[in-house]
Design an enzyme around this catalytic site. Structure first.
Site, PDB file in Angstrom:
ATOM      1  N   ASP A  50       0.839  -1.189   0.000  1.00  0.00           N
ATOM      2  CA  ASP A  50       0.000   0.000   0.000  1.00  0.00           C
ATOM      3  C   ASP A  50       0.881   1.249   0.000  1.00  0.00           C
ATOM      4  O   ASP A  50       1.644   1.470   0.936  1.00  0.00           O
ATOM      5  CB  ASP A  50      -0.889   0.012   1.254  1.00  0.00           C
ATOM      6  CG  ASP A  50      -1.842   1.190   1.259  1.00  0.00           C
ATOM      7  OD1 ASP A  50      -2.868   1.122   0.562  1.00  0.00           O
ATOM      8  OD2 ASP A  50      -1.538   2.199   1.939  1.00  0.00           O
ATOM      9  N   TYR A  84       2.926   9.712   0.169  1.00  0.00           N
ATOM     10  CA  TYR A  84       3.885   9.109   1.105  1.00  0.00           C
ATOM     11  C   TYR A  84       5.338   9.249   0.645  1.00  0.00           C
ATOM     12  O   TYR A  84       6.243   9.016   1.435  1.00  0.00           O
ATOM     13  CB  TYR A  84       3.622   7.608   1.297  1.00  0.00           C
ATOM     14  CG  TYR A  84       2.248   7.232   1.800  1.00  0.00           C
ATOM     15  CD1 TYR A  84       1.422   8.161   2.423  1.00  0.00           C
ATOM     16  CD2 TYR A  84       1.788   5.927   1.673  1.00  0.00           C
ATOM     17  CE1 TYR A  84       0.165   7.800   2.863  1.00  0.00           C
ATOM     18  CE2 TYR A  84       0.539   5.562   2.122  1.00  0.00           C
ATOM     19  CZ  TYR A  84      -0.272   6.505   2.706  1.00  0.00           C
ATOM     20  OH  TYR A  84      -1.511   6.138   3.150  1.00  0.00           O
ATOM     21  N   LYS A 114      -2.598   5.934  -4.349  1.00  0.00           N
ATOM     22  CA  LYS A 114      -3.728   6.848  -4.090  1.00  0.00           C
ATOM     23  C   LYS A 114      -3.539   8.219  -4.732  1.00  0.00           C
ATOM     24  O   LYS A 114      -2.424   8.753  -4.755  1.00  0.00           O
ATOM     25  CB  LYS A 114      -3.903   7.029  -2.570  1.00  0.00           C
ATOM     26  CG  LYS A 114      -3.885   5.722  -1.805  1.00  0.00           C
ATOM     27  CD  LYS A 114      -4.218   5.851  -0.336  1.00  0.00           C
ATOM     28  CE  LYS A 114      -3.907   4.554   0.395  1.00  0.00           C
ATOM     29  NZ  LYS A 114      -2.535   4.490   0.922  1.00  0.00           N
ATOM     30  N   HIS A 124      -7.561   9.409  -2.113  1.00  0.00           N
ATOM     31  CA  HIS A 124      -6.948   9.341  -0.768  1.00  0.00           C
ATOM     32  C   HIS A 124      -7.852   9.910   0.342  1.00  0.00           C
ATOM     33  O   HIS A 124      -8.039   9.295   1.389  1.00  0.00           O
ATOM     34  CB  HIS A 124      -5.599  10.072  -0.793  1.00  0.00           C
ATOM     35  CG  HIS A 124      -4.657   9.667   0.296  1.00  0.00           C
ATOM     36  ND1 HIS A 124      -3.293   9.634   0.138  1.00  0.00           N
ATOM     37  CD2 HIS A 124      -4.879   9.272   1.575  1.00  0.00           C
ATOM     38  CE1 HIS A 124      -2.726   9.242   1.268  1.00  0.00           C
ATOM     39  NE2 HIS A 124      -3.675   9.018   2.165  1.00  0.00           N
TER      40      HIS A 124
HETATM   41  N1  LIG Z   1      -5.692   5.853   3.454  1.00  0.00           N
HETATM   42  C1  LIG Z   1      -5.191   6.576   4.420  1.00  0.00           C
HETATM   43  O1  LIG Z   1      -5.546   7.746   4.618  1.00  0.00           O
HETATM   44  C2  LIG Z   1      -4.185   5.980   5.335  1.00  0.00           C
HETATM   45  C3  LIG Z   1      -3.553   4.831   4.951  1.00  0.00           C
HETATM   46  N2  LIG Z   1      -2.585   4.271   5.749  1.00  0.00           N
HETATM   47  C4  LIG Z   1      -1.899   3.076   5.226  1.00  0.00           C
HETATM   48  O2  LIG Z   1      -1.982   2.052   6.187  1.00  0.00           O
HETATM   49  C5  LIG Z   1      -0.688   1.614   6.551  1.00  0.00           C
HETATM   50  C6  LIG Z   1      -0.693   1.103   7.968  1.00  0.00           C
HETATM   51  O3  LIG Z   1      -1.113   2.095   8.880  1.00  0.00           O
HETATM   52  P1  LIG Z   1      -0.112   2.938   9.805  1.00  0.00           P
HETATM   53  O4  LIG Z   1      -0.760   4.256   9.983  1.00  0.00           O
HETATM   54  O5  LIG Z   1       1.249   2.857   9.253  1.00  0.00           O
HETATM   55  O6  LIG Z   1      -0.207   2.221  11.200  1.00  0.00           O
HETATM   56  P2  LIG Z   1      -0.090   0.745  11.829  1.00  0.00           P
HETATM   57  O7  LIG Z   1      -1.254   0.611  12.712  1.00  0.00           O
HETATM   58  O8  LIG Z   1       0.194  -0.251  10.793  1.00  0.00           O
HETATM   59  O9  LIG Z   1       1.177   0.946  12.785  1.00  0.00           O
HETATM   60  C7  LIG Z   1       2.462   1.157  12.304  1.00  0.00           C
HETATM   61  C8  LIG Z   1       3.370   1.382  13.500  1.00  0.00           C
HETATM   62  O10 LIG Z   1       3.377   0.211  14.316  1.00  0.00           O
HETATM   63  C9  LIG Z   1       4.703  -0.292  14.457  1.00  0.00           C
HETATM   64  N3  LIG Z   1       4.589  -1.761  14.437  1.00  0.00           N
HETATM   65  C10 LIG Z   1       4.409  -2.567  13.367  1.00  0.00           C
HETATM   66  N4  LIG Z   1       4.296  -3.853  13.740  1.00  0.00           N
HETATM   67  C11 LIG Z   1       4.397  -3.876  15.092  1.00  0.00           C
HETATM   68  C12 LIG Z   1       4.372  -4.911  16.065  1.00  0.00           C
HETATM   69  N5  LIG Z   1       4.231  -6.179  15.714  1.00  0.00           N
HETATM   70  N6  LIG Z   1       4.525  -4.559  17.363  1.00  0.00           N
HETATM   71  C13 LIG Z   1       4.688  -3.266  17.720  1.00  0.00           C
HETATM   72  N7  LIG Z   1       4.729  -2.230  16.856  1.00  0.00           N
HETATM   73  C14 LIG Z   1       4.584  -2.532  15.539  1.00  0.00           C
HETATM   74  C15 LIG Z   1       5.467   0.278  13.299  1.00  0.00           C
HETATM   75  O11 LIG Z   1       6.821   0.440  13.621  1.00  0.00           O
HETATM   76  P3  LIG Z   1       8.027  -0.405  12.929  1.00  0.00           P
HETATM   77  O12 LIG Z   1       8.033  -0.066  11.477  1.00  0.00           O
HETATM   78  O13 LIG Z   1       9.222   0.081  13.648  1.00  0.00           O
HETATM   79  O14 LIG Z   1       7.730  -1.857  13.190  1.00  0.00           O
HETATM   80  C16 LIG Z   1       4.798   1.637  13.119  1.00  0.00           C
HETATM   81  O15 LIG Z   1       5.329   2.581  14.034  1.00  0.00           O
HETATM   82  C17 LIG Z   1       0.170   2.847   6.294  1.00  0.00           C
HETATM   83  O16 LIG Z   1       1.546   2.534   6.273  1.00  0.00           O
HETATM   84  C18 LIG Z   1      -0.410   3.311   4.993  1.00  0.00           C
HETATM   85  O17 LIG Z   1       0.085   2.494   3.942  1.00  0.00           O
HETATM   86  C19 LIG Z   1      -2.304   4.806   6.985  1.00  0.00           C
HETATM   87  C20 LIG Z   1      -2.909   5.958   7.415  1.00  0.00           C
HETATM   88  C21 LIG Z   1      -3.897   6.646   6.604  1.00  0.00           C
HETATM   89  O1  LIG Z   2       0.956  14.232   7.794  1.00  0.00           O
HETATM   90  C1  LIG Z   2       0.690  13.105   7.972  1.00  0.00           C
HETATM   91  C2  LIG Z   2       0.561  12.201   6.869  1.00  0.00           C
HETATM   92  O2  LIG Z   2      -0.132  12.809   5.797  1.00  0.00           O
HETATM   93  C3  LIG Z   2      -0.185  10.930   7.264  1.00  0.00           C
HETATM   94  O3  LIG Z   2      -1.315  11.203   7.980  1.00  0.00           O
HETATM   95  C4  LIG Z   2      -0.517  10.204   6.066  1.00  0.00           C
HETATM   96  O4  LIG Z   2       0.641   9.843   5.397  1.00  0.00           O
HETATM   97  C5  LIG Z   2      -1.379   9.028   6.339  1.00  0.00           C
HETATM   98  O5  LIG Z   2      -0.613   7.933   6.579  1.00  0.00           O
HETATM   99  C6  LIG Z   2      -2.332   8.932   5.185  1.00  0.00           C
HETATM  100  O6  LIG Z   2      -2.340   7.970   4.490  1.00  0.00           O
HETATM  101  O7  LIG Z   2      -3.041   9.913   4.968  1.00  0.00           O
END
Ligand SMILES: NC(=O)C1=CN([C@@H]2O[C@H](COP(=O)(O)OP(=O)(O)OC[C@H]3O[C@@H](n4cnc5c(N)ncnc54)[C@H](OP(=O)(O)O)[C@@H]3O)[C@@H](O)[C@H]2O)C=CC1
Ligand SMILES: O=C[C@H](O)[C@@H](O)[C@@H](O)[C@H](O)C(=O)O
Length: 316
Positions: free
Chosen positions: A50, A55, A85, A118
């Site tokens: 994703d 990003y 997105k 997005h």
């Molecule tokens: N459409 C949208 O608007 C959005 C889409 N997204 C998408 O969704 C994806 C996932 O969501 P995201 O917001 O990143 O959050 P997540 O809920 O996936 O959490 C990610 C965080 O958790 C940590 N982590 C991962 N695995 C573990 C574990 N097993 N134990 C403890 N900590 C862990 C990671 O650190 P580390 O890397 O150090 O393991 C990172 O800091 C994003 O990367 C993006 O691609 C996210 C937000 C908004």
């Molecule tokens: O400023 C913060 C970033 O935009 C963060 O909120 C986004 O990258 C998010 O993961 C998303 O998908 O929208």
């Protein structure tokens, strides 16, 4: 490792692996770090990725895919499911196809598997940092933008089209103009923001939900540690000899959604795949159902607390 289940999507012949690797990292990872982590994820078995124009991870993802092909980790790009997105600054009828092509150029791919709007808002400028001034925030032209998304699919630039962060109200607007209905709504969903109403609505409309931030985006600017530090989840994890993260991910999977979760750490990315050969008990699910609910990721926390943004955040 048990195999990763797949789901089929409406208007898309290719199935999607139910767990995908997120690539939104905080602080933003440099190109080499992201590329190495994504390659490691492919080695660990991830086949669904994703990304988003916003990003800055399209380029490293494209490089990792090219490298995976060179190394023979995958035989063909078709083995991967890639989502990207449309950023809000390009959310206008005549900019959708060019934006999709720009993402494909970043990814060095001929097509993506899924292209999502997005956020349901248009920005009239390209932005370098957030929050932004209210003058550049505008309502989305749903009809025009969705037509542009449909054109991307009809041109073969993407296999499927969908939306992200859309409320039931916004989905109704899309459905009222769509020739091709959205295959997916990607939204925040996890044990502390369970999205029951939206899930019910999407089920009746045949729109599949992908849960983002299923771990609550702990240690990022847009998330918090409510899940990773939840005592209820920790107790279940201890009793089941799993980790709190695995309990949260398994919970999402058991709700019938797919999920994208990000880890650039080799051990944690493997840990997050170990959720398919066990299940939560009814009692454990009941405890999770009772957790206090609060939205974590808001558009206001990204763009600023402007009227239109607060209104969108409040929509169900
Ligand atoms: N459409 C949208 O608007 C959005 C889409 N997204 C998408 O969704 C994806 C996932 O969501 P995201 O917001 O990143 O959050 P997540 O809920 O996936 O959490 C990610 C965080 O958790 C940590 N982590 C991962 N695995 C573990 C574990 N097993 N134990 C403890 N900590 C862990 C990671 O650190 P580390 O890397 O150090 O393991 C990172 O800091 C994003 O990367 C993006 O691609 C996210 C937000 C908004
Ligand atoms: O400023 C913060 C970033 O935009 C963060 O909120 C986004 O990258 C998010 O993961 C998303 O998908 O929208």
């Amino acid at each position: 490792m048990a195999g990763i289940p797949q789901v089929s999507l409406s208007s898309c012949e290719k199935p999607m692996p139910v767990i995908g690797m997120g690539t939104s990292s905080y602080p933003p990872a440099d190109l080499e770090t992201a590329k190495t982590a994504i390659l490691e994820a492919i080695k660990s078995g991830y086949r669904h990725f994703d990304t988003a124009f916003a990003y800055g991870s399209e380029k490293p993802l494209g490089e990792a895919i090219a490298e995976a092909l060179r190394l023979g980790l995958i035989k063909s790009r078709d083995e991967l499911f890639i989502t990207t997105k449309l950023w809000c600054s390009f959310a206008q009828r005549d900019q959708i196809v060019p934006s999709c092509k720009m993402s494909l150029e970043n990814l060095k791919l001929d097509y993506v598997d899924l292209y999502l709007i997005h956020w349901p808002v248009r920005l009239s400028e390209m932005i370098q940092k957030t929050p932004v001034v209210k003058e550049i925030i505008h309502p989305l032209d749903v009809k025009g933008v969705w037509e542009g998304m449909e054109e991307c699919k009809n041109l073969g630039l993407t296999k499927a089209i969908g939306v992200s962060n859309f409320s039931c109200k916004k989905l109704e607007e899309v459905l009222s103009v769509a020739k091709i209905p959205p295959a997916i709504n990607q939204v925040e969903m996890n044990p502390v923001w369970q999205q029951k109403q939206l899930r019910e609505f999407c089920k009746t409309k045949g729109i599949h939900i992908t849960a983002y931030s299923p771990l609550g985006a702990n240690n990022t600017k847009w998330g918090d540690n409510r899940i990773i530090e939840s005592e209820v989840l920790a107790d279940i994890a201890k009793a089941r000899e799993k980790t709190t993260a695995q309990v949260a991910l398994r919970w999402a999977y058991e709700q019938g959604v797919s999920l994208v979760t990000k880890s650039y750490n080799k051990e944690r990315m493997k840990e997050n795949l170990q959720i398919f050969d066990w299940s939560l008990t009814g009692e454990e699910l009941d405890k999770i159902a009772k957790l206090p609910q609060r939205k974590g990721v808001t558009l206001a926390s990204i763009l600023g607390p402007h009227d239109l943004v607060l209104q969108l955040d409040a929509e169900t």
